[in-house]
Design an enzyme around this catalytic site. Structure first.
Site, PDB file in Angstrom:
ATOM      1  N   THR A  14      38.841  33.833 -75.773  1.00  0.00           N
ATOM      2  CA  THR A  14      39.439  33.999 -77.110  1.00  0.00           C
ATOM      3  C   THR A  14      39.779  32.662 -77.766  1.00  0.00           C
ATOM      4  O   THR A  14      40.185  32.630 -78.918  1.00  0.00           O
ATOM      5  CB  THR A  14      40.735  34.830 -77.001  1.00  0.00           C
ATOM      6  N   SER A  43      45.569  39.050 -74.452  1.00  0.00           N
ATOM      7  CA  SER A  43      44.343  39.407 -75.178  1.00  0.00           C
ATOM      8  C   SER A  43      43.667  40.675 -74.644  1.00  0.00           C
ATOM      9  O   SER A  43      42.626  41.084 -75.178  1.00  0.00           O
ATOM     10  CB  SER A  43      43.335  38.252 -75.100  1.00  0.00           C
ATOM     11  N   ARG A 102      37.286  16.629 -63.032  1.00  0.00           N
ATOM     12  CA  ARG A 102      36.294  15.637 -63.472  1.00  0.00           C
ATOM     13  C   ARG A 102      36.135  14.441 -62.547  1.00  0.00           C
ATOM     14  O   ARG A 102      35.031  13.979 -62.314  1.00  0.00           O
ATOM     15  CB  ARG A 102      36.644  15.134 -64.887  1.00  0.00           C
ATOM     16  N   CYS A 133      35.190  15.422 -74.425  1.00  0.00           N
ATOM     17  CA  CYS A 133      34.359  15.474 -75.631  1.00  0.00           C
ATOM     18  C   CYS A 133      34.000  14.077 -76.162  1.00  0.00           C
ATOM     19  O   CYS A 133      32.853  13.826 -76.550  1.00  0.00           O
ATOM     20  CB  CYS A 133      35.057  16.282 -76.707  1.00  0.00           C
ATOM     21  N   LYS A 236      40.436   8.525 -69.745  1.00  0.00           N
ATOM     22  CA  LYS A 236      39.314   9.434 -69.419  1.00  0.00           C
ATOM     23  C   LYS A 236      37.992   8.785 -69.835  1.00  0.00           C
ATOM     24  O   LYS A 236      36.988   8.857 -69.126  1.00  0.00           O
ATOM     25  CB  LYS A 236      39.467  10.766 -70.163  1.00  0.00           C
ATOM     26  N   HIS A 264      34.309  14.828 -83.940  1.00  0.00           N
ATOM     27  CA  HIS A 264      34.970  13.576 -83.596  1.00  0.00           C
ATOM     28  C   HIS A 264      34.084  12.415 -84.059  1.00  0.00           C
ATOM     29  O   HIS A 264      32.858  12.456 -83.899  1.00  0.00           O
ATOM     30  CB  HIS A 264      35.154  13.448 -82.073  1.00  0.00           C
ATOM     31  N   ASN A 337      32.791  18.323 -81.720  1.00  0.00           N
ATOM     32  CA  ASN A 337      33.524  18.276 -80.446  1.00  0.00           C
ATOM     33  C   ASN A 337      33.573  19.634 -79.748  1.00  0.00           C
ATOM     34  O   ASN A 337      33.671  19.696 -78.524  1.00  0.00           O
ATOM     35  CB  ASN A 337      34.951  17.763 -80.675  1.00  0.00           C
TER      36      ASN A 337
HETATM   37  P1  A2P Z   1      44.723  33.969 -74.974  1.00  0.00           P
HETATM   38  O1  A2P Z   1      44.056  34.015 -76.309  1.00  0.00           O
HETATM   39  O2  A2P Z   1      44.808  35.306 -74.322  1.00  0.00           O
HETATM   40  O3  A2P Z   1      46.033  33.205 -74.961  1.00  0.00           O
HETATM   41  P2  A2P Z   1      42.730  27.369 -77.347  1.00  0.00           P
HETATM   42  O4  A2P Z   1      42.524  26.109 -76.558  1.00  0.00           O
HETATM   43  O5  A2P Z   1      41.777  27.496 -78.493  1.00  0.00           O
HETATM   44  O6  A2P Z   1      44.142  27.559 -77.766  1.00  0.00           O
HETATM   45  O7  A2P Z   1      42.366  28.582 -76.310  1.00  0.00           O
HETATM   46  C1  A2P Z   1      42.936  28.714 -75.035  1.00  0.00           C
HETATM   47  C2  A2P Z   1      42.239  29.834 -74.252  1.00  0.00           C
HETATM   48  O8  A2P Z   1      42.815  29.885 -72.938  1.00  0.00           O
HETATM   49  C3  A2P Z   1      42.442  31.213 -74.859  1.00  0.00           C
HETATM   50  O9  A2P Z   1      41.309  32.006 -74.635  1.00  0.00           O
HETATM   51  C4  A2P Z   1      43.607  31.726 -74.062  1.00  0.00           C
HETATM   52  O10 A2P Z   1      43.708  33.154 -74.003  1.00  0.00           O
HETATM   53  C5  A2P Z   1      43.267  31.214 -72.695  1.00  0.00           C
HETATM   54  N1  A2P Z   1      44.461  31.225 -71.839  1.00  0.00           N
HETATM   55  C6  A2P Z   1      45.652  30.649 -72.063  1.00  0.00           C
HETATM   56  N2  A2P Z   1      46.531  30.938 -71.048  1.00  0.00           N
HETATM   57  C7  A2P Z   1      45.847  31.719 -70.159  1.00  0.00           C
HETATM   58  C8  A2P Z   1      46.173  32.341 -68.921  1.00  0.00           C
HETATM   59  N3  A2P Z   1      47.377  32.222 -68.386  1.00  0.00           N
HETATM   60  N4  A2P Z   1      45.215  33.071 -68.298  1.00  0.00           N
HETATM   61  C9  A2P Z   1      43.981  33.193 -68.847  1.00  0.00           C
HETATM   62  N5  A2P Z   1      43.612  32.633 -70.020  1.00  0.00           N
HETATM   63  C10 A2P Z   1      44.527  31.893 -70.668  1.00  0.00           C
END
Ligand code: A2P
Length: 358
Positions: A14, A43, A102, A133, A236, A264, A337
């Site tokens: 997501t 989600s 990494r 990136c 990095k 970027h 990026n």
């Molecule tokens: P969710 O949308 O359910 O919070 P971004 O870097 O664009 O903010 O996206 C971070 C991604 O990592 C999202 O898909 C988010 O899901 C997921 N995420 C964050 N915390 C967790 C967790 N504890 N377990 C699984 N996925 C996670």
């Protein structure tokens, strides 16, 4: 015998990068047999489209990886640290977009245009790392030059968009920009004065993602500060260049967050062992994989983030000889990026993996 399709998981589906991973898998016709979308419990119940069908998003669990072949991870370093080993143990090869693995000597760190042969070492841990990136786009641009002129030193300054921080950062920049734009009455005679004094007032604006306002500002601060006063993002670029391209190259970096959405930009200065002219470099880069040269000062043509967004190629321009030294060049390098800096690079690694190893 090759499989006719692979079971693929996207972890962090997501998020900004996860979403793009799904998009790139579809666009490049990756042979996906079954797609598993994983994110946090928040989600669960959401659905995301892939090849004209809606796929449910499930909560990431330790047991999520049974029967899967490839896991594209982009949910943050702590999530990869905890869950990638479970995936790897279940026989699912992890391609991890976070910084967590990494620099692990047992984990290959790969830019397909630069060191695809390192993928062969994936078997040690069943994990492959996707570089930072900023490192990816810089090395795509520098590899062809290194091959012919041997780079001794790199001085790089980055201008990195907020999408690199995630969706919350994009929102923060938009809300702050709107508030500032609305708060300034440019029609009055003293508009300039008001803006000048207003910016001081807006300095105190609410921030959640960054330590300071990002709208209409440059923050020379990406990731945490290290004991040597460089940021981790800067280090990095130093560490990863050594692991991917050549440990003998000296690198110094200043990484800056700027209020752009996607893409970027980097000012890259190199010193080489062998002389290479700007003309030769242009010709070389024009033929190199993954690169588009945009460099015609007479037409104001050079790489821009707006040209890089949604583009698979890394854009290179402003190619000039560094007149302050005998053998050096300056380049301006711009790439999406989220695409080449993350999702595309990960899917390209997966393509080589299935083509040569799975
Ligand atoms: P969710 O949308 O359910 O919070 P971004 O870097 O664009 O903010 O996206 C971070 C991604 O990592 C999202 O898909 C988010 O899901 C997921 N995420 C964050 N915390 C967790 C967790 N504890 N377990 C699984 N996925 C996670």
């Amino acid at each position: 015998m090759k499989k006719d399709g692979y079971n693929v998981a996207v972890v962090g589906a997501t998020g900004a990068v996860g979403n793009m991973m799904i998009n790139v898998l579809e666009r490049r016709s990756f042979p996906v047999k079954n797609l598993v979308l994983l994110a946090s419990g928040r989600s669960s119940g959401r659905k995301l489209p892939f090849r004209g069908k809606d796929y449910p998003v499930d909560e990431l669990k330790e047991s999520s990886f049974e029967g899967l072949d490839i896991g594209l991870f982009s949910a943050g370093g702590s999530i990869s640290a905890k869950f990638a080993p479970f995936a790897a143990k279940a026989g699912c090869v992890v391609i991890d977009n976070t910084a967590h693995f990494r620099m692990d000597p047992e984990v290959p760190l790969v830019v397909p245009e630069v060191n695809p042969e390192h993928i062969a070492n994936y078997k040690v841990r069943n994990i492959i790392a996707n570089p930072n990136c900023s490192t990816i786009q810089m090395l795509v641009a520098l590899k062809p030059i290194h091959d012919v002129a041997k780079i001794k030193r790199i001085v790089v300054s980055t201008y990195q968009s907020v999408s690199g921080t995630g969706k919350d950062a994009i929102e923060e920049m938009l809300l702050q920009s709107r508030e500032i734009a609305r708060g300034i009455d440019w029609s009055k005679d003293d508009g300039l004065n008001k803006l000048w004094s207003g910016l001081k007032h807006f300095r105190k604006m609410d921030t959640n993602v960054y330590p300071h306002r990002i709208a209409f500002e440059c923050l020379p601060h990406i990731d945490v500060f290290m004991p040597n006063d460089y940021t981790k993002e800067e280090m990095k670029m130093v560490w990863e260049t050594g692991k991917i391209l050549d440990p003998n190259i000296k690198v110094t970096a200043t990484t800056v967050r700027v209020p752009t959405f996607f893409g970027h930009s980097e000012s890259v200065n190199i010193e080489t062992e062998k002389k290479i002219s700007a003309k030769e470099a242009k010709e070389l880069l024009g033929k190199a994989p993954g690169i588009k040269v945009l460099d015609d000062p007479s037409k104001n043509e050079y790489p821009l983030t707006a040209l890089a967004a949604g583009e698979d190629f890394t854009l290179v321009g402003r190619i000039r000889e560094d007149e302050s030294i005998d053998k050096g060049l300056n380049l301006w390098v711009v790439s999406d990026n989220i695409l080449k800096g993350a999702a595309l690079n990960a899917v390209q690694i997966a393509e080589i993996l299935i083509d040569r190893y799975l």
